[in-house]
Design a protein around this motif. Structure first.
Motif, PDB file in Angstrom:
ATOM      1  N   ASN A 188       0.825  -1.205   0.000  1.00  0.00           N
ATOM      2  CA  ASN A 188       0.000   0.000   0.000  1.00  0.00           C
ATOM      3  C   ASN A 188       0.864   1.262   0.000  1.00  0.00           C
ATOM      4  OD1 ASN A 188      -2.404  -1.508   0.170  1.00  0.00           O
ATOM      5  ND2 ASN A 188      -2.203  -1.638   2.410  1.00  0.00           N
ATOM      6  N   THR A 189       0.279   2.351  -0.468  1.00  0.00           N
ATOM      7  CA  THR A 189       0.967   3.638  -0.420  1.00  0.00           C
ATOM      8  C   THR A 189       1.008   4.171   0.993  1.00  0.00           C
ATOM      9  OG1 THR A 189       0.197   4.137  -2.661  1.00  0.00           O
ATOM     10  CG2 THR A 189       1.004   5.979  -1.338  1.00  0.00           C
ATOM     11  N   PHE A 190      -0.136   4.026   1.708  1.00  0.00           N
ATOM     12  CA  PHE A 190      -0.227   4.426   3.103  1.00  0.00           C
ATOM     13  C   PHE A 190      -0.806   3.263   3.904  1.00  0.00           C
ATOM     14  CE2 PHE A 190      -0.740   8.375   0.601  1.00  0.00           C
ATOM     15  CZ  PHE A 190       0.404   9.038   1.028  1.00  0.00           C
ATOM     16  N   ARG A 219      23.733   0.157  13.119  1.00  0.00           N
ATOM     17  CA  ARG A 219      23.385  -1.069  12.392  1.00  0.00           C
ATOM     18  C   ARG A 219      21.910  -1.115  12.031  1.00  0.00           C
ATOM     19  NH1 ARG A 219      25.606  -5.419  16.496  1.00  0.00           N
ATOM     20  NH2 ARG A 219      24.813  -3.810  17.907  1.00  0.00           N
ATOM     21  N   LEU A 220      21.109  -0.422  12.819  1.00  0.00           N
ATOM     22  CA  LEU A 220      19.668  -0.424  12.556  1.00  0.00           C
ATOM     23  C   LEU A 220      19.354   0.198  11.197  1.00  0.00           C
ATOM     24  CD1 LEU A 220      16.902  -1.152  13.764  1.00  0.00           C
ATOM     25  CD2 LEU A 220      16.828   1.150  14.753  1.00  0.00           C
ATOM     26  N   GLN A 221      20.137   1.171  10.784  1.00  0.00           N
ATOM     27  CA  GLN A 221      19.908   1.785   9.479  1.00  0.00           C
ATOM     28  C   GLN A 221      20.052   0.775   8.354  1.00  0.00           C
ATOM     29  OE1 GLN A 221      22.581   5.284   9.499  1.00  0.00           O
ATOM     30  NE2 GLN A 221      20.728   6.513   9.354  1.00  0.00           N
ATOM     31  N   GLN A 222      21.050  -0.100   8.452  1.00  0.00           N
ATOM     32  CA  GLN A 222      21.244  -1.114   7.422  1.00  0.00           C
ATOM     33  C   GLN A 222      20.077  -2.082   7.379  1.00  0.00           C
ATOM     34  OE1 GLN A 222      23.725  -1.146   5.103  1.00  0.00           O
ATOM     35  NE2 GLN A 222      22.440  -2.746   4.202  1.00  0.00           N
ATOM     36  N   ASN A 223      19.555  -2.443   8.548  1.00  0.00           N
ATOM     37  CA  ASN A 223      18.377  -3.314   8.595  1.00  0.00           C
ATOM     38  C   ASN A 223      17.173  -2.650   7.947  1.00  0.00           C
ATOM     39  OD1 ASN A 223      19.733  -5.383  10.019  1.00  0.00           O
ATOM     40  ND2 ASN A 223      19.375  -4.333  11.964  1.00  0.00           N
ATOM     41  N   LEU A 224      17.028  -1.348   8.182  1.00  0.00           N
ATOM     42  CA  LEU A 224      15.894  -0.620   7.607  1.00  0.00           C
ATOM     43  C   LEU A 224      16.008  -0.525   6.087  1.00  0.00           C
ATOM     44  CD1 LEU A 224      13.323   1.024   7.899  1.00  0.00           C
ATOM     45  CD2 LEU A 224      14.718   3.013   8.517  1.00  0.00           C
ATOM     46  N   LYS A 225      17.232  -0.412   5.580  1.00  0.00           N
ATOM     47  CA  LYS A 225      17.417  -0.331   4.130  1.00  0.00           C
ATOM     48  C   LYS A 225      16.912  -1.576   3.410  1.00  0.00           C
ATOM     49  CE  LYS A 225      21.396   2.808   4.157  1.00  0.00           C
ATOM     50  NZ  LYS A 225      22.849   2.939   3.875  1.00  0.00           N
ATOM     51  N   ASN A 226      16.890  -2.695   4.114  1.00  0.00           N
ATOM     52  CA  ASN A 226      16.418  -3.943   3.505  1.00  0.00           C
ATOM     53  C   ASN A 226      14.896  -4.028   3.413  1.00  0.00           C
ATOM     54  OD1 ASN A 226      19.094  -4.849   3.270  1.00  0.00           O
ATOM     55  ND2 ASN A 226      19.073  -5.690   5.348  1.00  0.00           N
ATOM     56  N   LEU A 227      14.209  -3.102   4.067  1.00  0.00           N
ATOM     57  CA  LEU A 227      12.733  -3.086   4.030  1.00  0.00           C
ATOM     58  C   LEU A 227      12.301  -2.042   2.999  1.00  0.00           C
ATOM     59  CD1 LEU A 227      12.122  -3.281   7.890  1.00  0.00           C
ATOM     60  CD2 LEU A 227      12.008  -5.156   6.225  1.00  0.00           C
ATOM     61  N   ASP A 228      12.214  -2.466   1.768  1.00  0.00           N
ATOM     62  CA  ASP A 228      12.005  -1.535   0.653  1.00  0.00           C
ATOM     63  C   ASP A 228      10.718  -0.742   0.775  1.00  0.00           C
ATOM     64  OD1 ASP A 228      14.378  -2.366  -0.486  1.00  0.00           O
ATOM     65  OD2 ASP A 228      13.430  -3.897  -1.740  1.00  0.00           O
ATOM     66  N   ASN A 229       9.646  -1.387   1.247  1.00  0.00           N
ATOM     67  CA  ASN A 229       8.367  -0.669   1.259  1.00  0.00           C
ATOM     68  C   ASN A 229       8.376   0.485   2.267  1.00  0.00           C
ATOM     69  OD1 ASN A 229       8.375  -2.404   3.473  1.00  0.00           O
ATOM     70  ND2 ASN A 229       6.195  -2.897   3.314  1.00  0.00           N
ATOM     71  N   ASN A 236       8.060   8.766  -0.558  1.00  0.00           N
ATOM     72  CA  ASN A 236       6.826   9.273  -1.165  1.00  0.00           C
ATOM     73  C   ASN A 236       6.276  10.462  -0.388  1.00  0.00           C
ATOM     74  OD1 ASN A 236       6.817   7.456  -3.284  1.00  0.00           O
ATOM     75  ND2 ASN A 236       5.459   5.996  -2.260  1.00  0.00           N
ATOM     76  N   ILE A 237       6.292  10.362   0.933  1.00  0.00           N
ATOM     77  CA  ILE A 237       5.790  11.468   1.756  1.00  0.00           C
ATOM     78  C   ILE A 237       6.655  12.702   1.569  1.00  0.00           C
ATOM     79  CG2 ILE A 237       5.492  12.264   4.139  1.00  0.00           C
ATOM     80  CD1 ILE A 237       4.455   9.505   4.850  1.00  0.00           C
TER      81      ILE A 237
END
Length: 320
Positions: A188-190, A219-229, A236-237
């Motif tokens: 979803n977009t939102f 390290r948390l930033q790298q984990n977040l990069k793997n969550l594309d959506n 988008n925001i």
């Protein structure tokens, strides 16, 4: 028609419309709800009507500071981004906001304010460069202490300090939260369809700093990069609701070496800061001398012969 309310928030920087999570939440919600606010972006929280940021000043009901209170005030004025939510979606919103504040917010506070390398090279540096003298010398440290107290309160641990064990625990909980958010958002977009709501504002406020601010040790930033959506969600925001405000500092690297070269390209800035420090030191020394904190004693050799009238007068200083 004049804007009904004034919003005070931290100024833009580091690729974000504001460098503060709570300010991002309020700014995003106001855009989602179409609230015609007069926005003051500042770098001195003491200039706000509450002494903290964000702060909303209304004509009839005074001022308030917390995102939840500000959103409530906007809803009272008929600016409600949650109008189309069902009862279940409203309950889900409360549950996910609670999850964000209990699981993701502590890790965000730790990454920006408690981790020594991130704090020195990014957080303190940005605030120091964007605050006026003499606030830039002591206010970032005061803010860090308050954030540590806030983190300890959220976690229920009065002795929590920076360290590998604390970081591992905080980032573990945050990653679980990120995975749950990613699953709930899906494609979803939102979070609740094609229109943003208060939950989208809260998620954006917590994720955007982790996505846009380049931290040397997280390290948390790298984990977040793997969550594309989730990355697409924030981008988008930014592009839809903050097309121009988020460009400041977006390409500025966060390494200490490159930051130093940027700073060196401003010779007059260093000169002004040095002069400010010298003036402050001179003022403090003058105050110390006038109030008697520091005294300069004149030692005069005794003369075997001579009338008392030839001796110098004694020096007495009065407290101001």
């Amino acid at each position: 028609m004049a804007a009904p309310c004034e919003l005070f928030c931290w100024k833009a920087g580091l690729g974000l419309p504001s460098v503060n999570t709570d300010c991002l939440i309020v700014l995003a919600y106001a855009r989602f709800a179409g609230a015609p606010l007069k926005i003051h972006k500042i770098s001195n929280p003491w200039r706000s009507p509450t002494g903290s940021l964000p702060a909303l000043r209304t004509k009839d009901e005074g001022s308030c500071s917390q995102p939840s209170q500000i959103i409530t005030q906007l809803r009272k004025q008929k600016y409600n981004a949650d109008n189309d939510l069902s009862a279940k979606e409203g309950a889900d919103t409360l549950a996910f906001i609670s999850l964000l504040e209990e699981r993701l917010l502590p890790a965000l506070i730790y990454a920006l304010w408690i981790d020594p390398k991130n704090y020195v090279e990014v957080t303190r540096r940005w605030h120091g460069e964007n605050m006026s003298f003499p606030l830039n010398f002591f206010l970032p440290g005061l803010m860090q202490n308050r954030q540590l107290e806030r983190l300890r309160l959220i976690r229920g641990n009065s002795s929590l300090e920076a360290g590998e064990e604390a970081e591992k625990e905080l980032y573990h909980d945050a990653l679980e939260c990120l995975n749950l958010l990613s699953q709930r958002l899906g494609s979803n977009t939102f979070f609740f369809g094609d229109s943003p709501s208060s939950l989208d504002a809260y998620v954006f406020g917590h994720l955007a700093p982790l996505i846009k601010i380049r931290l040397p040790n997280c390290r948390l930033q790298q984990n977040l990069k793997n969550l594309d959506n989730l990355n697409t969600f924030c981008c988008n925001i930014l592009s839809l609701y903050f097309p121009s405000e988020s460009k400041e500092g977006v390409n500025r690297p966060m390494s200490s070496t490159q930051q130093g070269s940027d700073f060196d390209n401003e010779p007059y800035k260093r000169r002004k800061q040095l002069l400010s420090v010298l003036v402050a030191v001179a003022a403090m020394l003058s105050y110390a001398l006038l109030t008697g904190i520091v005294a300069i004693e004149h030692v005069q050799e005794e003369e075997p012969v001579g009338p008392a009238s030839l001796r110098g007068p004694s020096h007495e200083e009065e407290d101001e």
